[in-house]
Design a protein around this motif. Structure first.
Motif, PDB file in Angstrom:
ATOM      1  N   VAL A 158      -6.483  -2.677  -4.412  1.00 21.42           N
ATOM      2  CA  VAL A 158      -5.623  -1.603  -4.905  1.00 21.42           C
ATOM      3  C   VAL A 158      -5.032  -1.962  -6.261  1.00 21.42           C
ATOM      4  O   VAL A 158      -4.887  -1.113  -7.146  1.00 21.42           O
ATOM      5  N   THR A 159      -4.698  -3.213  -6.473  1.00 18.49           N
ATOM      6  CA  THR A 159      -4.054  -3.642  -7.710  1.00 18.49           C
ATOM      7  C   THR A 159      -5.017  -3.707  -8.897  1.00 18.49           C
ATOM      8  O   THR A 159      -4.670  -3.292 -10.000  1.00 18.49           O
ATOM      9  N   TYR A 160      -6.242  -4.204  -8.691  1.00 19.89           N
ATOM     10  CA  TYR A 160      -7.115  -4.515  -9.813  1.00 19.89           C
ATOM     11  C   TYR A 160      -8.337  -3.611  -9.977  1.00 19.89           C
ATOM     12  O   TYR A 160      -8.998  -3.665 -11.008  1.00 19.89           O
ATOM     13  N   PHE A 161      -8.681  -2.820  -9.000  1.00 17.37           N
ATOM     14  CA  PHE A 161      -9.887  -1.998  -9.087  1.00 17.37           C
ATOM     15  C   PHE A 161      -9.549  -0.528  -8.901  1.00 17.37           C
ATOM     16  O   PHE A 161      -8.749  -0.165  -8.049  1.00 17.37           O
ATOM     17  N   LYS A 162     -10.207   0.332  -9.708  1.00 16.66           N
ATOM     18  CA  LYS A 162      -9.944   1.763  -9.607  1.00 16.66           C
ATOM     19  C   LYS A 162     -10.701   2.374  -8.434  1.00 16.66           C
ATOM     20  O   LYS A 162     -10.178   3.177  -7.691  1.00 16.66           O
ATOM     21  N   GLU A 163     -11.978   2.041  -8.312  1.00 22.19           N
ATOM     22  CA  GLU A 163     -12.734   2.510  -7.152  1.00 22.19           C
ATOM     23  C   GLU A 163     -12.623   1.423  -6.092  1.00 22.19           C
ATOM     24  O   GLU A 163     -12.968   0.279  -6.332  1.00 22.19           O
ATOM     25  N   PHE A 164     -12.198   1.811  -4.947  1.00 16.12           N
ATOM     26  CA  PHE A 164     -11.985   0.777  -3.930  1.00 16.12           C
ATOM     27  C   PHE A 164     -12.261   1.307  -2.531  1.00 16.12           C
ATOM     28  O   PHE A 164     -12.266   2.499  -2.278  1.00 16.12           O
TER      29      PHE A 164
END
Length: 196
Positions: A158-164
């Motif tokens: 959630v913190t570092y990736f937009k698609e998750f």
């Protein structure tokens, strides 16, 4: 009653395996097996060592009982009954581990309580009970660690990736619960193979 039968019955009645008796007496397991089967006649010194390890005396082992038939009839059923009671207790101990369905992280306290209250002095019963309890403690630690890893994974995603894709905690619970049910079932089935 013959000496070799007395040795075997006395050993089983106090919950010793042939291997443990061999360790206590510094006699090989093969020699213990040959003595108990009646294939070998032990010397006086050997009988004294075995008697001491069994918590009895040389005289009690070698004395031919006058009530030969009554001793045989009363002792063997008592030993069989004790062994059946030990196996029954171990089955209850294994089934008590299903307490994880209600209280997952501290359910191992139930089998600990049962083992302490049993008052069993049989070394195999105690060893098997402890292994089941250890298995349940390891399961609880693994469940907690898996949930923490899932939390860390979800936080990083959630913190570092937009698609998750978030990892759902219920999947971990289901997998771990099914795994523990299988572990308990395997332990329950292993009770049949225990030779006291």
């Amino acid at each position: 009653m013959e000496l070799h039968k007395k040795i075997a019955i006395t050993r089983k009645s106090i919950g010793l395996t042939q291997e443990k008796l061999a360790d206590l007496t510094n006699i090989t397991v093969r020699t213990i097996q040959r003595i108990e089967s009646g294939k070998s006649s032990p010397r006086t010194f050997t009988i004294k060592i075995i008697a001491e390890a069994l918590g009895t005396t040389f005289e009690q082992l070698t004395h031919e009982s006058q009530n030969h038939d009554s001793l045989k009839e009363s002792t063997i059923p008592e030993i069989i009954s004790d062994l059946e009671n030990e196996k029954h207790f171990l089955k209850i101990l294994c089934l008590s581990c299903f307490g994880y369905l209600v209280i997952p992280l501290v359910h191992f306290l139930i089998p600990i309580y049962l083992l302490k209250k049993s008052g069993s002095y049989n070394t195999q019963t105690i060893a098997f009970g402890r292994s089941v309890i250890r298995q349940q403690i390891y399961w609880g630690i693994t469940l907690s660690f898996s949930l923490l890893l899932a939390l860390a994974y979800n936080f990083i995603v959630v913190t570092y990736f937009k698609e998750f894709y978030l990892l759902h905690y219920l999947w971990i619970f289901f997998i771990m619960y099914i795994l523990n049910a299988l572990l308990i079932t395997v332990s329950f089935l292993r009770i049949k193979t225990i030779n006291f």
